[in-house]
Scaffold this motif. Structure first.
Motif, PDB file in Angstrom:
ATOM      1  N   UNK A 120       0.828  -1.216   0.000  1.00  0.00           N
ATOM      2  CA  UNK A 120       0.000   0.000   0.000  1.00  0.00           C
ATOM      3  C   UNK A 120       0.857   1.259   0.000  1.00  0.00           C
ATOM      4  N   UNK A 166      -1.115   4.298  -1.715  1.00  0.00           N
ATOM      5  CA  UNK A 166      -2.431   4.334  -1.087  1.00  0.00           C
ATOM      6  C   UNK A 166      -2.320   4.800   0.356  1.00  0.00           C
ATOM      7  N   UNK A 167      -1.143   4.620   0.921  1.00  0.00           N
ATOM      8  CA  UNK A 167      -0.929   4.905   2.336  1.00  0.00           C
ATOM      9  C   UNK A 167       0.407   5.636   2.438  1.00  0.00           C
ATOM     10  N   UNK A 223      -1.466  11.126  -7.945  1.00  0.00           N
ATOM     11  CA  UNK A 223      -2.492  10.219  -8.464  1.00  0.00           C
ATOM     12  C   UNK A 223      -2.206   9.905  -9.928  1.00  0.00           C
ATOM     13  N   UNK A 272       0.967   7.604 -10.122  1.00  0.00           N
ATOM     14  CA  UNK A 272       0.704   6.237  -9.704  1.00  0.00           C
ATOM     15  C   UNK A 272      -0.106   5.527 -10.759  1.00  0.00           C
ATOM     16  N   UNK A 273      -1.064   6.254 -11.312  1.00  0.00           N
ATOM     17  CA  UNK A 273      -1.947   5.685 -12.317  1.00  0.00           C
ATOM     18  C   UNK A 273      -1.142   5.192 -13.518  1.00  0.00           C
ATOM     19  N   UNK A 307      -2.546  -2.250  -9.408  1.00  0.00           N
ATOM     20  CA  UNK A 307      -2.778  -3.127  -8.261  1.00  0.00           C
ATOM     21  C   UNK A 307      -3.574  -4.356  -8.681  1.00  0.00           C
ATOM     22  N   UNK A 357      -5.428  -7.431  -6.365  1.00  0.00           N
ATOM     23  CA  UNK A 357      -5.675  -7.834  -4.981  1.00  0.00           C
ATOM     24  C   UNK A 357      -6.153  -9.272  -4.896  1.00  0.00           C
ATOM     25  N   UNK A 416     -11.496  -7.047  -6.045  1.00  0.00           N
ATOM     26  CA  UNK A 416     -11.921  -5.652  -5.950  1.00  0.00           C
ATOM     27  C   UNK A 416     -12.370  -5.060  -7.282  1.00  0.00           C
ATOM     28  N   UNK A 443     -11.232   1.021  -4.012  1.00  0.00           N
ATOM     29  CA  UNK A 443     -10.861   0.520  -5.350  1.00  0.00           C
ATOM     30  C   UNK A 443     -10.507   1.682  -6.259  1.00  0.00           C
ATOM     31  N   UNK A 495      -7.040   2.645   2.231  1.00  0.00           N
ATOM     32  CA  UNK A 495      -6.652   1.319   2.733  1.00  0.00           C
ATOM     33  C   UNK A 495      -7.737   0.765   3.649  1.00  0.00           C
TER      34      UNK A 495
END
Ligand SMILES: Nc1ncnc2c1ncn2[C@@H]1O[C@H](COP(=O)(O)OP(=O)(O)OP(=O)(O)O)[C@@H](O)[C@H]1O
Ligand SMILES: [Mg+2]
Lengths: 232, 494
Positions: free
Chosen positions: A53, A58-59, A82, A85-86, A91, A93, A97, B384, B488
């Motif tokens: 993450x 995300x974190x 953003x 990262x995009x 990701x 999971x 998701x 998401x 998260x």
């Protein structure tokens, strides 16, 4: 030597629960080279998901830095981050998701809408759709495009999730136990898909897994224990 | 704006029937606001028109006791804004027809009381100068207007002629009914009369508001009636004494202004008759042209500012002519002449609008509730979206758009339905009455041919904007909640 596509430098992450500090990551250093397949192993609770993450932005880390292509990203403004990262990471999971209201095709197309403005997306919508279709065909779901996630099997859902992660052409995919929820046969086919993608497109993978045999097929194995990388 | 919020918002909405509830809530609120307000505005406009019709442009009033019209007239008519003036003398009294058709056509003396029809006896007397009044108010139209409701409510024709059409100005000044009618009326009431050829009308005419026709439905033009009034008159020692006066009159016709209170309470009679009753007989050289008010008609096309200026001018001019030390007189425009009634009406409209806004706020709560529920259901999606590159702003926009779409669709539906309902309200009312014998708006209650509706475009626009605005404001709260969610945590939400 080119810079690693993804690098962690002295990442620490501490959660606060009431008055108690819980150190989850205690100084993680990690490099993932271009097109490299890295397996991340470790006992449950070692901090693997947390690391992913943080690496996927995300974190935010408590301390340390994440570098995309050698460039530190945590100081960047939110919109730029953003965007970056995009374009840079995808990701995948364990629990897929996907968005349940959308069909497989729409779930994949959605990834293409995250950073483009609606006007330019609308002008380019045919091409965008064609790209999503091609991606689904590539992961072997040519005949499941109009299905909703609830109408797909676990393996199919994970393929949709992979197609979604691939759509914008990221350099690295962060996969958190992508086969953890699949039976061994389905898992094997999803793994094959990832290896073929890695080979064809030179996409790097950081693959969290508990499966030693899968890890042994990767270029490199990284083990974590109690928030640190113990053996690279 | 990014491409995903509208795309996703639309799909979220289309897969959730509950959002129809929000749309319905908004459209219902908008619909109610438009229909109720239009009907109310229609009624208010009608009421104001009716009140206006019964009222002169300006009224000089609050005059001291024993003011003479002659002393004021020239000064008032000299004002450039004034087109005409007419004297008014107000008093109260009782009027009772002599002939009452219970069992065998009875006739009464005014000393006897007809208990069956007592409620109609009390009247507010309005003494007018029949020669001057038509120049100031639409009194001729009031009489013409009296024919129709009488015909409708009593099922027979009302009075045939108007005392104002009398050719002889002397007879007109006394509002005398045609000789033949009075002769017949005397016959019905069994009071003395000459032979038909020789009979000449002599009873001063009294016009009654048509609403009294419910009390005295049998009343015909020429029917005699006694008018009683009491007033304080100074006796020989200069001490005021309460004296009663009685005059025999003839019913001269009904009038209808549309202003309910006026048509219920007033009786119009020649000002000289009333003056005589109050001790100012014009045969007496000492007598004055007694008035309580002077009614005025303004020249047409005056701006509100010019009217206000004229009011001050006229008041000052009149005050200068009154005895020194007199209490201040007033000049009132038509709205000021009916202050309680009109302000009650406008207060009610304000209150009603507030109630309607509450309906709108309830609709906004419905949006809030459904949207909040949606955000909670979509917690995981928030994570998401963040994982595949969505910014918090874009995620918030998604939910805000859901609210906006609901509000806009609701507002469009509601205002369209509202506009159509108002447009077809009377057709619908008629249709419902014909097919199911149900009247949504009982027209007889208000003596209306049609339900008065007035669709104010400004109100329509206000309703549309408020519903969208309010819905948007309520949608901001859940949308912000979504935008601030930690991705998260959202991903691990079960
Ligand atoms: N929000 C949080 N607040 C407090 N502690 C947390 C939070 N998230 C994770 N942790 C703790 O951090 C530690 C590492 O969690 P993480 O999910 O990274 O483990 P993991 O290595 O992915 O384990 P698994 O293999 O079971 O998925 C755990 O002990 C967990 O309790
Ligand atoms: Mg984990």
């Amino acid at each position: 030597m080119t810079a690693p596509v993804l690098a962690a430098r002295g990442i620490t992450k501490t959660y606060r629960l009431g008055r108690q500090d819980i150190p989850v990551l205690r100084g993680v250093d990690l490099d993932v080279g271009e097109g490299e397949m890295v397996a991340l192993l470790g006992a449950s609770g070692a901090g693997k998901s947390t690391l992913l993450h943080v690496l996927g932005l995300l974190d935010p880390p408590t301390a340390g830095d994440v570098l995309f292509d050698g460039r530190p990203v945590h100081g960047l403004p939110i919109a730029e981050r953003a965007q970056l990262r995009h374009a840079h990471t995808g990701f995948v999971f364990q629990f897929y998701h996907l968005i349940p209201e959308l069909t497989a095709l729409q779930n994949v197309m959605l990834a293409g809408m995250m950073t483009t403005s609606w006007l330019s997306w609308w002008k380019d919508r045919r091409a965008a759709k064609a790209r999503a279709i091609a991606m689904l065909e590539h992961v072997g779901l040519a005949d499941r495009m109009r299905h909703r996630p609830a109408e797909l099997s676990g393996g199919e859902r994970q393929r949709v999730a992979i197609a979604r992660a691939l759509l914008v052409g990221p350099k690295v995919i962060l996969a958190d136990e992508p086969t953890g929820n699949l039976d061994s046969k389905t898992a094997a086919s999803v793994i094959e898909l990832m290896f073929s993608l890695q080979a064809e497109r030179r996409i790097a993978f950081l693959l969290v897994t508990h499966d030693e045999s899968l890890a042994s097929r990767c270029h490199r194995v990284v083990r974590m224990r109690d928030g640190v990388v113990v053996h690279g | 704006m990014r491409a995903f919020p509208p795309f996703l918002a639309l799909r979220y909405l289309l897969t959730r029937r509950i959002n129809l509830l929000s749309v319905f809530g908004v459209s219902f609120a908008a619909w109610a606001m438009i229909v109720v307000n239009s009907v109310f505005t229609g009624f208010v406009t009608d009421i104001r028109d009716d009140v206006r019709r019964s009222t002169p442009d300006l009224l000089l009033t609050d005059l001291p006791h024993a003011t003479s019209y002659d002393s004021l007239r020239a000064a008032l008519e000299a004002d450039p804004a004034v087109a005409a003036t007419a004297p008014r003398l107000r008093h109260h009294g009782l009027w009772q027809p002599l002939q009452v058709p219970s069992r065998m056509q009875r006739s009464l003396e005014s000393s006897q009381v007809d208990f069956n029809h007592m409620e109609g006896g009390f009247v507010l007397l309005l003494g007018i100068d029949p020669l001057r009044e038509p120049a100031v108010t639409g009194i001729r139209d009031w009489i013409a207007g009296g024919m129709e409701p009488i015909g409708k409510h009593l099922g027979r024709l009302g009075p045939q002629g108007s005392v104002f059409d009398e050719a002889d100005p002397k007879r007109r000044a006394e509002m005398l009914v045609p000789d033949e009618l009075e002769w017949r009326g005397r016959g019905r009431a069994r009071i003395p009369r000459a032979s038909q050829e020789e009979h000449v009308s002599s009873l001063p005419g009294v016009l009654l508001g048509w609403r009294r026709a419910y009390v005295w439905p049998w009343l015909q033009q020429g029917d005699p009636g006694d008018l009683l009034a009491a007033a304080f008159v100074d006796d020989a020692n200069g001490k005021p004494q309460l004296r009663t006066h009685r005059v025999r009159t003839a019913f001269a016709g009904w009038f209808a202004t549309g202003h309910r209170m006026f048509d219920e309470t007033q009786a119009i009679l020649p000002i000289e008759t009333l003056r005589t009753m109050l001790g100012q007989d014009h045969a007496d050289p000492e007598a004055i042209a007694l008035v309580t008010d002077v009614a005025m008609r303004l020249r047409t096309g005056l701006a509100p500012g010019e009217i206000a200026a004229a009011k001050t001018r006229l008041r000052t001019a009149a005050q200068a002519l009154l005895a020194a030390g007199s209490a201040p007189c007033s000049v009132l425009d038509w709205e000021e002449q009916n202050p309680v009634f009109l302000s009650a009406v406008s207060h009610e409209q304000t209150l009603m609008r507030i109630v309607l806004f509450v309906v709108m706020i309830v609709a906004a709560f419905v949006i809030y509730a459904t949207l909040h529920m949606m955000v909670v259901q979509k917690w995981k999606d928030v994570g998401i979206l963040a994982a595949i590159g969505g910014t918090p702003r874009g995620i918030g926009t998604t939910f805000l758009l859901c609210g906006l779409v609901v509000a806009v669709v609701g507002a469009i539906l509601g205002t369209t339905m509202g506009g159509l309902s108002v447009h077809y309200l009377n057709d619908f009312n008629d249709w419902l009455f014909r097919t199911a014998n149900v009247e949504l708006f009982p027209r007889n209650l208000f003596d209306l041919q049609q339900v008065p509706v007035r669709l104010d475009p400004a109100w329509l626009a206000l309703v549309a904007c408020t519903s969208v605005g309010l819905a948007l404001v309520t949608a901001v709260v859940p949308a912000r909640k979504a935008a601030r969610m930690n991705p998260v945590k959202a991903l691990s939400y079960e």
